[in-house]
Write an enzyme that holds these catalytic residues in place. Structure first.
Site, PDB file in Angstrom:
ATOM      1  N   ASP A  15     -21.058  19.787  14.203  1.00  0.00           N
ATOM      2  CA  ASP A  15     -20.993  18.546  13.532  1.00  0.00           C
ATOM      3  C   ASP A  15     -20.403  19.345  12.338  1.00  0.00           C
ATOM      4  OD1 ASP A  15     -21.205  15.934  12.514  1.00  0.00           O
ATOM      5  OD2 ASP A  15     -23.197  16.487  11.635  1.00  0.00           O
ATOM      6  N   ASP A  17     -20.754  17.408   8.392  1.00  0.00           N
ATOM      7  CA  ASP A  17     -21.557  17.102   7.270  1.00  0.00           C
ATOM      8  C   ASP A  17     -23.127  17.158   7.659  1.00  0.00           C
ATOM      9  OD1 ASP A  17     -19.666  15.585   5.051  1.00  0.00           O
ATOM     10  OD2 ASP A  17     -19.151  15.174   7.025  1.00  0.00           O
ATOM     11  N   ASP A 174     -26.995  17.367  13.336  1.00  0.00           N
ATOM     12  CA  ASP A 174     -28.148  17.049  12.660  1.00  0.00           C
ATOM     13  C   ASP A 174     -28.556  15.507  12.830  1.00  0.00           C
ATOM     14  OD1 ASP A 174     -27.451  15.847   9.453  1.00  0.00           O
ATOM     15  OD2 ASP A 174     -25.971  16.468  10.894  1.00  0.00           O
TER      16      ASP A 174
END
Length: 225
Positions: A15, A17, A174
């Site tokens: 991922d 950001d 995250d």
């Protein structure tokens, strides 16, 4: 559950950001400027940070307490996008440990790439401006395919671009949506608990194959093969 250190691993997908880069300062500042432009008191960055992974929806939710169902949401979202576009490289940084992690991944002969729900309008100029991403074999944005995470198709598209079978990939993210997407795509999954949602949620409930509290911990998992 998949063994993350498996010798069959050929590629690592991330991922963006909250996993590779800390974009919260610029996302939060773009939203907060909309508040102060309207005469509202500014909020500290820490108020925005936990929702940075949710993009415009998260930032506008903090700044104005609105949801995508609100009639004014679309206009506010475009205003946010324009403001973020103007400043998205001012204070966005690669997380500590990410650059040596990518270097180590490449030294092992593994391929790597990015799968984000961020739209290509932002992903492409952002990654083009940051040297880290020059070696990425695939960068898949939220609008690259007809679907966004938690749908597995963006992850499958990244695997196709890398020329690697999904089951030979590990996906690191995250947010719970990352883990859902990775599992649906047939990939090994790693929860990055140093990221935005990881800090606010019980990542153990996501049922990832493993979790890491710093980027370089991923190397320990790969070393367990």
């Amino acid at each position: 559950m998949m063994k993350i250190g498996s010798t069959t691993t050929q590629a690592i997908l991330f991922d963006l950001d909250g996993t590779l880069i800390d974009s919260a300062p610029d996302l939060g500042a773009a939203a907060d400027k909309m508040r102060t432009d309207r005469g509202l008191a500014p909020y500290p960055l820490e108020r925005y940070r936990p929702m940075a992974g949710a993009g415009a929806r998260g930032m506008l939710g903090i700044a104005f307490g609105i949801t995508p169902e609100a009639p004014e949401f679309d206009a506010l979202r475009e205003e946010f996008y324009v403001g973020y576009e103007r400043r998205m490289l001012l204070n966005t940084l690669v997380f500590d440990g990410v650059a040596p992690l990518i270097e180590a991944i490449r030294e092992r002969g593994l391929r790597w790439g990015v799968v984000t729900n961020k739209s290509a309008r932002f992903t492409e100029p952002l990654t083009a401006a940051m040297p880290l991403f020059a070696s990425a074999g695939a960068i898949v944005s939220g609008d690259t395919t007809p679907f966004a995470k938690p749908h597995p198709e963006p992850l499958h598209e990244a695997a196709r671009r890398l020329g690697v079978a999904p089951e030979a990939c590990i996906y690191v993210g995250d947010d719970e949506r990352d883990i859902i997407a990775g599992r649906a795509a047939g990939m090994g999954t790693v929860a990055a608990t140093y990221g935005y949602m990881g800090s606010q949620a019980d990542a153990a409930l996501w049922e990832a194959d493993a979790s890491i509290s710093s980027p370089l911990e991923l190397l320990k998992l790969l070393n367990s093969a």
